[in-house]
Design a protein around this motif. Structure first.
Motif, short mmCIF file in Angstrom:
data_model
loop_
_atom_site.label_atom_id
_atom_site.label_comp_id
_atom_site.label_asym_id
_atom_site.label_seq_id
_atom_site.Cartn_x
_atom_site.Cartn_y
_atom_site.Cartn_z
N THR A 182 115.99 56.43 50.37
CA THR A 182 115.04 57.05 51.30
C THR A 182 115.72 57.34 52.64
O THR A 182 115.42 58.35 53.29
CB THR A 182 113.83 56.13 51.51
OG1 THR A 182 114.28 54.84 51.93
CG2 THR A 182 113.02 55.99 50.23
N GLU A 183 116.65 56.48 53.05
CA GLU A 183 117.36 56.70 54.32
C GLU A 183 118.23 57.96 54.24
O GLU A 183 118.31 58.74 55.20
CB GLU A 183 118.24 55.49 54.66
CG GLU A 183 117.48 54.23 55.00
CD GLU A 183 116.99 53.49 53.76
OE1 GLU A 183 117.39 53.88 52.63
OE2 GLU A 183 116.22 52.52 53.91
N GLU A 186 116.02 61.05 54.33
CA GLU A 186 115.55 61.29 55.70
C GLU A 186 116.66 61.90 56.55
O GLU A 186 116.41 62.84 57.32
CB GLU A 186 115.08 59.97 56.32
CG GLU A 186 114.51 60.13 57.71
CD GLU A 186 113.98 58.82 58.28
OE1 GLU A 186 113.71 58.77 59.50
OE2 GLU A 186 113.85 57.84 57.50
N TYR A 187 117.89 61.41 56.40
CA TYR A 187 119.01 61.98 57.16
C TYR A 187 119.27 63.42 56.74
O TYR A 187 119.56 64.28 57.58
CB TYR A 187 120.26 61.14 56.95
CG TYR A 187 121.48 61.70 57.67
CD1 TYR A 187 121.62 61.56 59.05
CD2 TYR A 187 122.46 62.38 56.96
CE1 TYR A 187 122.71 62.09 59.72
CE2 TYR A 187 123.56 62.91 57.62
CZ TYR A 187 123.68 62.77 59.00
OH TYR A 187 124.77 63.31 59.66
N VAL A 218 124.27 57.03 54.18
CA VAL A 218 124.08 57.81 55.40
C VAL A 218 125.38 57.88 56.20
O VAL A 218 125.71 58.93 56.77
CB VAL A 218 122.96 57.17 56.27
CG1 VAL A 218 122.86 57.87 57.62
CG2 VAL A 218 121.62 57.26 55.55
#
Length: 354
Positions: A182-183, A186-187, A218
């Motif tokens: 999810t990170e 989002e990035y 990320v």
């Protein structure tokens, strides 16, 4: 690509969309695929008129592979039949009655939410995108995840609109198909939107490129983005390009110099400077010639460039000097030589002295 004959086995001559298509098929299909199918229905008004894959692609501004993927999907649903010649060229599309297709084995692609990916072969032999196989039930299950809800909320705020089912399927594909955290998702969204790219199709291209490069975190994505930005903006600055972004071909050149050749920006900028000096314009092809030559000569820094220039000047100077000497030698030997009668000259000399 050759023309394709379009025929039917009993569809009415006017554009009619059966309710069963809306109720059973349309809700689970990609929006782009629906457009292709509806256009085929509309085209049936001109029965037996030939058209081509390129014709469909031009109308909707798709690629030909996009069209082939859509046709393959509807064939899997048993709504159309595809016929090919011996050279694997598509020659006929048969639109089937959806009511009759519903009584058959539909072959509707299914997958468990965390199960193996479903792959469908398109007419071109390319694997269909997994995101089109997700059912509404799987999409709803995906939305129940709290982390996913946050991503969808952030995305809607960035885009300024409510996400539709196709959008959510795309994000589900990143999460489940590409195994993005999810990170990382989002990035991806933040980076693309901050650079003015609000299309989820563009974001998906970036996501696929990250997968090809083995980017899974990320920090790795941030490092790749920083390197890309430094390279692209460095080249734009060296060439004096402003008011526009680099096109794909130009970006490919810049990445080739920075990644494949592993040149520092100092070397790349020097090649750009020489290009402007020699051509008076930002010629990526000319700069590529310079940098390719430096790469072949194992240039690693500006000092190596100076050494290479010195060696080249020495060779040029030697060739020029040799050519000049040869020219002088030729002028001496080509000068018309005079012939003398030495006996006569001697007699004249004796007569003068006497």
């Amino acid at each position: 690509m050759s023309n394709i004959k379009l025929s039917s086995n009993g569809l009415p001559s006017f554009t009619c969309v059966p309710n069963i298509f809306i109720d059973k098929y349309m809700t689970n299909a990609n929006g782009e695929y629906i457009k292709i199918y509806l256009y085929l229905l509309r085209f049936m008004e001109k029965e037996d008129q030939a058209f081509s894959i390129q014709h469909l692609a031009d109308i909707f501004e798709y690629t030909e592979k996009d069209v082939l993927r859509a046709l393959s999907y509807w064939e899997k649903q048993n709504l159309i039949g595809l016929e090919f010649d011996s050279a694997d060229n598509l020659t006929n599309i048969l639109l089937k009655n959806p009511c009759q297709a519903d009584s058959c084995d539909l072959g509707n692609p299914q997958k468990n939410f965390k199960g193996d990916s479903v792959k469908e072969e398109a007419g071109s032999g390319e694997t269909l995108n997994q995101k089109d196989a997700y059912t509404l039930e799987q999409v709803e299950q995906f939305q129940d995840d709290e982390a996913v809800q946050e991503i969808l909320f952030i995305t809607e705020n960035y885009l300024g609109r409510t996400l539709n089912t196709t959008d959510i399927r795309t994000i589900l594909y990143w999460y489940d198909g590409l195994k993005f955290s999810t990170e990382l998702i989002e990035y991806l969204i933040e980076t693309c939107i901050s650079n003015g790219h609000t299309s989820l199709r563009y974001m998906e291209k970036i996501a696929l490129s990250w997968t090809e490069k083995g980017i899974t975190t990320v920090s790795e994505a941030r490092a790749a983005h920083a390197m890309h930005s430094q390279c692209v903006y460095g080249v734009m600055n060296a060439f004096g390009i402003s008011g526009r972004n680099l096109i794909a071909n130009e970006t490919a050149f810049a990445e080739k110099w920075a990644k494949e050749y592993a040149f520092s920006m100092d070397i790349i900028k020097e090649a750009c400077r020489r290009t402007i000096s020699a051509t008076g314009k930002a010629s990526f092809e000319y700069a590529d010639t310079i940098l390719t030559n430096w790469h072949k000569n194992h240039v690693h820094n500006l000092e190596d460039v100076v050494k290479l220039d010195t060696a080249r000047k020495g060779k040029t100077s030697g060739k020029t000097r040799e050519a000049s000497e040869n020219a002088q030698s030729s002028r001496f030997h080509n000068f018309p030589q005079r012939t003398y009668n030495y006996d006569k000259l001697e007699q004249q000399l004796l007569n003068t002295t006497s």
